[in-house]
Design an enzyme around this catalytic site. Structure first.
Site, PDB file in Angstrom:
ATOM      1  N   THR A 293      78.911 -99.424  91.131  1.00  0.00           N
ATOM      2  CA  THR A 293      77.736 -99.927  90.414  1.00  0.00           C
ATOM      3  C   THR A 293      77.188 -98.823  89.517  1.00  0.00           C
ATOM      4  O   THR A 293      77.622 -97.666  89.559  1.00  0.00           O
ATOM      5  CB  THR A 293      76.631-100.411  91.383  1.00  0.00           C
ATOM      6  OG1 THR A 293      76.124 -99.292  92.100  1.00  0.00           O
ATOM      7  CG2 THR A 293      77.147-101.465  92.348  1.00  0.00           C
TER       8      THR A 293
ATOM      9  N   GLU B 295      77.711 -93.245  80.179  1.00  0.00           N
ATOM     10  CA  GLU B 295      76.932 -93.903  81.218  1.00  0.00           C
ATOM     11  C   GLU B 295      76.119 -95.031  80.592  1.00  0.00           C
ATOM     12  O   GLU B 295      75.796 -94.980  79.397  1.00  0.00           O
ATOM     13  CB  GLU B 295      75.984 -92.900  81.896  1.00  0.00           C
ATOM     14  CG  GLU B 295      76.689 -91.888  82.769  1.00  0.00           C
ATOM     15  CD  GLU B 295      77.434 -92.516  83.946  1.00  0.00           C
ATOM     16  OE1 GLU B 295      77.073 -93.625  84.369  1.00  0.00           O
ATOM     17  OE2 GLU B 295      78.411 -91.906  84.411  1.00  0.00           O
TER      18      GLU B 295
ATOM     19  N   LYS C 146      78.005 -83.754  89.044  1.00  0.00           N
ATOM     20  CA  LYS C 146      79.387 -83.342  89.329  1.00  0.00           C
ATOM     21  C   LYS C 146      79.420 -81.906  89.860  1.00  0.00           C
ATOM     22  O   LYS C 146      80.167 -81.596  90.791  1.00  0.00           O
ATOM     23  CB  LYS C 146      80.234 -83.454  88.056  1.00  0.00           C
ATOM     24  CG  LYS C 146      80.512 -84.912  87.704  1.00  0.00           C
ATOM     25  CD  LYS C 146      81.141 -85.037  86.339  1.00  0.00           C
ATOM     26  CE  LYS C 146      81.531 -86.484  86.063  1.00  0.00           C
ATOM     27  NZ  LYS C 146      81.787 -86.752  84.650  1.00  0.00           N
TER      28      LYS C 146
HETATM   29  N1  LIG Z   1      83.151 -95.451  83.036  1.00  0.00           N
HETATM   30  C1  LIG Z   1      83.793 -94.368  83.481  1.00  0.00           C
HETATM   31  O1  LIG Z   1      84.746 -93.901  82.839  1.00  0.00           O
HETATM   32  C2  LIG Z   1      83.397 -93.725  84.801  1.00  0.00           C
HETATM   33  C3  LIG Z   1      84.127 -92.593  85.247  1.00  0.00           C
HETATM   34  C4  LIG Z   1      83.803 -92.041  86.509  1.00  0.00           C
HETATM   35  C5  LIG Z   1      82.781 -92.590  87.263  1.00  0.00           C
HETATM   36  N2  LIG Z   1      82.060 -93.658  86.783  1.00  0.00           N
HETATM   37  C6  LIG Z   1      81.000 -94.228  87.619  1.00  0.00           C
HETATM   38  O2  LIG Z   1      81.427 -95.533  88.045  1.00  0.00           O
HETATM   39  C7  LIG Z   1      80.283 -96.386  88.181  1.00  0.00           C
HETATM   40  C8  LIG Z   1      80.520 -97.654  87.343  1.00  0.00           C
HETATM   41  O3  LIG Z   1      80.677 -97.282  85.988  1.00  0.00           O
HETATM   42  P1  LIG Z   1      80.943 -98.411  84.884  1.00  0.00           P
HETATM   43  O4  LIG Z   1      81.235 -97.695  83.625  1.00  0.00           O
HETATM   44  O5  LIG Z   1      81.904 -99.400  85.418  1.00  0.00           O
HETATM   45  O6  LIG Z   1      79.477 -99.085  84.818  1.00  0.00           O
HETATM   46  P2  LIG Z   1      79.091-100.482  84.156  1.00  0.00           P
HETATM   47  O7  LIG Z   1      80.119-100.875  83.151  1.00  0.00           O
HETATM   48  O8  LIG Z   1      77.663-100.366  83.767  1.00  0.00           O
HETATM   49  O9  LIG Z   1      79.215-101.538  85.372  1.00  0.00           O
HETATM   50  C9  LIG Z   1      78.384-101.493  86.489  1.00  0.00           C
HETATM   51  C10 LIG Z   1      78.614-102.738  87.323  1.00  0.00           C
HETATM   52  O10 LIG Z   1      77.785-102.659  88.493  1.00  0.00           O
HETATM   53  C11 LIG Z   1      77.049-103.869  88.615  1.00  0.00           C
HETATM   54  N3  LIG Z   1      75.782-103.594  89.295  1.00  0.00           N
HETATM   55  C12 LIG Z   1      74.802-102.756  88.909  1.00  0.00           C
HETATM   56  N4  LIG Z   1      73.795-102.763  89.813  1.00  0.00           N
HETATM   57  C13 LIG Z   1      74.173-103.632  90.782  1.00  0.00           C
HETATM   58  C14 LIG Z   1      73.559-104.093  91.964  1.00  0.00           C
HETATM   59  N5  LIG Z   1      72.372-103.651  92.347  1.00  0.00           N
HETATM   60  N6  LIG Z   1      74.228-104.998  92.720  1.00  0.00           N
HETATM   61  C15 LIG Z   1      75.450-105.461  92.342  1.00  0.00           C
HETATM   62  N7  LIG Z   1      76.081-105.059  91.229  1.00  0.00           N
HETATM   63  C16 LIG Z   1      75.450-104.160  90.457  1.00  0.00           C
HETATM   64  C17 LIG Z   1      76.855-104.364  87.207  1.00  0.00           C
HETATM   65  O11 LIG Z   1      76.516-105.739  87.213  1.00  0.00           O
HETATM   66  P3  LIG Z   1      76.291-106.558  85.824  1.00  0.00           P
HETATM   67  O12 LIG Z   1      77.689-106.745  85.262  1.00  0.00           O
HETATM   68  O13 LIG Z   1      75.679-107.820  86.243  1.00  0.00           O
HETATM   69  O14 LIG Z   1      75.417-105.682  84.991  1.00  0.00           O
HETATM   70  C18 LIG Z   1      78.224-104.053  86.608  1.00  0.00           C
HETATM   71  O15 LIG Z   1      79.131-105.065  86.961  1.00  0.00           O
HETATM   72  C19 LIG Z   1      79.059 -95.583  87.702  1.00  0.00           C
HETATM   73  O16 LIG Z   1      78.397 -95.091  88.838  1.00  0.00           O
HETATM   74  C20 LIG Z   1      79.671 -94.444  86.893  1.00  0.00           C
HETATM   75  O17 LIG Z   1      78.889 -93.269  86.958  1.00  0.00           O
HETATM   76  C21 LIG Z   1      82.374 -94.239  85.591  1.00  0.00           C
END
Ligand SMILES: NC(=O)c1ccc[n+]([C@@H]2O[C@H](COP(=O)([O-])OP(=O)(O)OC[C@H]3O[C@@H](n4cnc5c(N)ncnc54)[C@H](OP(=O)(O)O)[C@@H]3O)[C@@H](O)[C@H]2O)c1
Length: 350
Positions: A110, A223, A238
């Site tokens: 999330t 982010e 990190k």
């Molecule tokens: N993107 C990267 O390359 C990357 C790399 C390393 C780590 N991360 C970490 O991985 C995590 C996800 O990143 P992302 O890029 O995939 O984020 P994102 O695209 O913003 O997706 C987040 C997802 O979590 C859901 N969500 C948020 N709050 C929630 C809750 N309270 N209950 C249920 N679902 C919830 C959102 O729902 P909705 O779809 O309804 O909004 C969405 O589906 C983050 O913590 C980020 O720091 C990301």
């Protein structure tokens, strides 16, 4: 039906969060099909997906991942997602999902809240307390509450793994755990935030900070709240995780010196370039503490070639000297690989 949906799958997986990372994991698992993941021949069956606004699915027989991806990309909603779990005053939808989805592993992907680490910490605690393994890409809970979460995992006889919180799928924690046995890690330095590294490169070529951030967002690496990247919070989290896990430090993110790139004067980039140097957001820790700072590195420094979304980490050890890991141009698929590697580690019972 998706080919991962077969009877006798070894591990059932609940995916919490279906954004860039959750979807990349689903794509990876869908592409894996019947190819067993890992030496032990484990396969994974996704039994549920939960989002905040796009619905929640539970399918004990297996979610059709291809259909789920298609539906969320075309309609913005999970297919046939019922309002399964309206939140109650006592429990959020996500907590109810964690408890009720039949799963061995909960993948927590999330949105990051760098300052409170919520609700992800609550999600992880709920899963561990319910006797479910957790694999997370979310830095907040690990940076702020590693010891408490680790104690809960141990008390409940399950694992908490988080390889993809730092350098996506590059083996940082797995390498330290498996390959540096008997070594003490004395410190590290790294370029660990893809967004700021990309933005610094683009600014060096004349783009504004806003243009650079828009590009990072378009690539799915920024982010959800980009101030977390540019204010240095992502890098601080990190740094804290690395110091805690690799060096057994008791630092909190609030104790890591934080310099971001808000208000960075492009003239500073020009001056660095004219002096044969390059400006990088450096994460570092040693015996004296931990810090995130903008540093001017000579063009001959190995980190000066870390461009765009790439990252690098040098670990200083007592017996092996310095070891450097480079990750070249990663995207969400590499983050998903880090999650898959942790899932295999759990499935193999290591
Ligand atoms: N993107 C990267 O390359 C990357 C790399 C390393 C780590 N991360 C970490 O991985 C995590 C996800 O990143 P992302 O890029 O995939 O984020 P994102 O695209 O913003 O997706 C987040 C997802 O979590 C859901 N969500 C948020 N709050 C929630 C809750 N309270 N209950 C249920 N679902 C919830 C959102 O729902 P909705 O779809 O309804 O909004 C969405 O589906 C983050 O913590 C980020 O720091 C990301």
């Amino acid at each position: 039906m998706n080919r991962t949906h077969r009877a006798g799958a070894d591990m059932r997986v609940a995916i919490l969060g279906f954004g860039n990372v959750g979807r990349a994991l689903a794509r990876l698992l869908a592409a894996e099909g019947d190819r067993p993941a890992g030496r032990a021949g484990t396969s994974f069956l996704v039994t549920g997906i939960c989002t905040r606004t796009r619905g929640t699915l539970i399918r004990p027989e297996g979610v059709d991942l291809v259909r789920a991806l298609d539906s969320i990309e075309r309609e913005g909603l999970l297919p046939g997602a019922e309002a399964l779990f309206p939140s109650t005053p006592a429990r959020s939808t996500a907590e109810r999902f964690i408890l009720e989805c039949p799963a061995d592993i909960v993948v927590e992907a999330t949105t990051l809240d760098a300052r409170t680490a919520e609700p992800a910490t609550t999600h992880i605690m709920a899963a561990l307390s319910a006797g479910k393994h957790v694999v997370t890409a979310n830095k907040g809970p690990v940076a702020w509450h590693f010891r408490q979460l680790e104690a809960s995992a141990r008390a409940n006889g399950v694992r908490l793994l988080f390889e993809s919180t730092v350098m996506d799928g590059a083996p940082v924690f797995n390498m330290a755990r498996r390959c540096l046995r008997g070594c003490s890690i004395l410190g590290f330095r790294g370029i660990l935030n893809s967004t700021t590294n990309l933005v610094l490169d683009l600014m060096e070529e004349g783009a504004t900070l806003e243009d650079g951030l828009a590009k990072a967002r378009e690539m799915g690496i920024a982010e959800a709240d980009p101030s977390l990247d540019v204010e240095g919070w992502d890098a601080v989290l990190k740094t804290t995780i690395l110091a805690t896990v690799l060096m057994d430090s008791h630092l909190s993110p609030a104790e890591v010196h934080r310099e971001g790139m808000v208000g960075l004067d492009p003239a500073r980039l020009d001056a660095a370039r004219n002096a044969g140097r390059v400006l990088k957001l450096l994460c570092e820790a040693d015996g004296t503490g931990a810090r995130v700072r903008l540093a001017e590195l000579p063009r001959t420094h190995p980190f000066s070639i870390v461009r765009g979304t790439s990252s690098a980490l040098t670990i200083a050890t007592d017996l092996m000297g310095e070891i450097t890991i480079f990750e070249d141009d990663p995207g969400p698929i590499q983050t998903a690989y880090g999650i898959l590697a942790d899932m295999i580690e759990i499935a193999e019972g290591n």
